[in-house]
Every structure is written in structure tokens, then in C-alpha cells.
Design a protein around this motif. Structure first.
Motif, PDB file in Angstrom:
ATOM      1  N   LYS A  45       0.830  -1.204   0.000  1.00 30.69           N
ATOM      2  CA  LYS A  45       0.000   0.000   0.000  1.00 30.69           C
ATOM      3  C   LYS A  45       0.865   1.253   0.000  1.00 30.69           C
ATOM      4  O   LYS A  45       0.583   2.212  -0.714  1.00 30.69           O
ATOM      5  CB  LYS A  45      -0.940  -0.003   1.200  1.00 30.69           C
ATOM      6  CG  LYS A  45      -1.846   1.221   1.277  1.00 30.69           C
ATOM      7  CD  LYS A  45      -2.538   1.566  -0.024  1.00 30.69           C
ATOM      8  CE  LYS A  45      -3.692   0.674  -0.355  1.00 30.69           C
ATOM      9  NZ  LYS A  45      -4.442   1.124  -1.538  1.00 30.69           N
TER      10      LYS A  45
ATOM     11  N   ASP B 295      -4.280   6.063  -3.637  1.00 31.10           N
ATOM     12  CA  ASP B 295      -3.914   5.045  -2.655  1.00 31.10           C
ATOM     13  C   ASP B 295      -3.763   5.651  -1.258  1.00 31.10           C
ATOM     14  O   ASP B 295      -2.869   5.309  -0.498  1.00 31.10           O
ATOM     15  CB  ASP B 295      -2.621   4.335  -3.083  1.00 31.10           C
ATOM     16  CG  ASP B 295      -2.864   3.308  -4.162  1.00 31.10           C
ATOM     17  OD1 ASP B 295      -3.879   2.594  -4.076  1.00 31.10           O
ATOM     18  OD2 ASP B 295      -2.053   3.213  -5.093  1.00 31.10           O
TER      19      ASP B 295
ATOM     20  N   TYR C 139      -7.451   3.596   3.262  1.00 32.43           N
ATOM     21  CA  TYR C 139      -7.048   2.190   3.349  1.00 32.43           C
ATOM     22  C   TYR C 139      -7.242   1.672   4.768  1.00 32.43           C
ATOM     23  O   TYR C 139      -7.812   0.594   4.980  1.00 32.43           O
ATOM     24  CB  TYR C 139      -5.582   2.088   2.914  1.00 32.43           C
ATOM     25  CG  TYR C 139      -4.885   0.791   3.192  1.00 32.43           C
ATOM     26  CD1 TYR C 139      -5.138  -0.338   2.432  1.00 32.43           C
ATOM     27  CD2 TYR C 139      -3.923   0.697   4.193  1.00 32.43           C
ATOM     28  CE1 TYR C 139      -4.461  -1.529   2.659  1.00 32.43           C
ATOM     29  CE2 TYR C 139      -3.235  -0.478   4.436  1.00 32.43           C
ATOM     30  CZ  TYR C 139      -3.517  -1.591   3.664  1.00 32.43           C
ATOM     31  OH  TYR C 139      -2.846  -2.765   3.893  1.00 32.43           O
TER      32      TYR C 139
END
Length: 111
Positions: free
Chosen positions: A74, A85, A90
Motif C-alpha cells: 500500500k 492510494d 485504506y
């Protein structure tokens, strides 16, 4: 989590530079370890080395449920791809999966 927002801002700055693979790997492992520890300290889990990916994974919730994250990947994506991202987004996905796992026995890998 504010600390992950701060990390994300730092990684955003790195997006502006051309960095070699060694530096990318180093930053990915350092920042990834930080993400892992935020997750582990808040939600528990254990680390497993995944030889095929040459990196660790944090697995939370076993045996009742199993939520895994590959933080190094990630971070690499965040540096290469920019905001798409986003680290806090996340991590929110990880939290949601953990909560779902606690309630339903959910199994997932968050990438």
C-alpha cells in the motif's frame, strides 16, 4: 487516526520526487511497519512472513475471523500512484473489515 493522516501527507511529498527502487523499498518498509503497529496496537494480530511477496502481512482476529493487510504494498502504491492510494482511507477499510469480522466471522485481505 491523525498519525496516519500525517504519514499520508509525508508520502504525498515523496510523490513529487523520482526515487530509486532501493529507496522506495526502504520507505515502504518503514512506513508499512508504522501502519502495521498502529493496526496491531489498536486491533491485535500477528505478523506472518509471506515469502512469495517478500514482505510481512498482519493478520488480525484469528481464529474467530481473519483480516489481513499488506502495508508495504500500500505504501509503494501511495508513492507511485498518489492520492488514489490514500493511507487513511485504506486503514478505514481495515477497521470496517475488522468490525465486520467481529460480528460475522468475515475473512478478507485488505490491499
Amino acid at each position: 487516526m491523525l498519525s496516519l493522516q500525517n504519514l499520508d501527507e509525508l508520502l504525498e511529498e515523496l510523490c513529487e520526487y523520482q526515487i530509486d527502487d532501493d529507496t522506495l523499498n526502504s520507505v515502504s518498509s518503514m512506513a508499512g511497519c508504522y501502519i502495521f503497529e498502529v493496526a496491531r496496537r489498536n486491533y491485535g494480530g500477528r505478523y506472518i512472513w509471506v515469502q512469495e511477496r517478500e514482505q510481512p502481512v498482519l493478520v488480525t482476529g484469528e481464529p474467530e475471523y481473519s483480516i489481513s493487510i499488506f502495508a508495504f504494498d500500500k505504501v509503494r502504491g501511495r508513492i507511485r500512484n498518489g492520492k488514489e492510494d490514500d493511507i487513511p482511507y485504506y486503514f478505514d477499510g481495515y477497521i470496517e473489515a475488522v468490525e465486520k469480522g467481529k460480528n460475522t466471522g468475515y475473512i478478507a485481505t485488505i490491499v
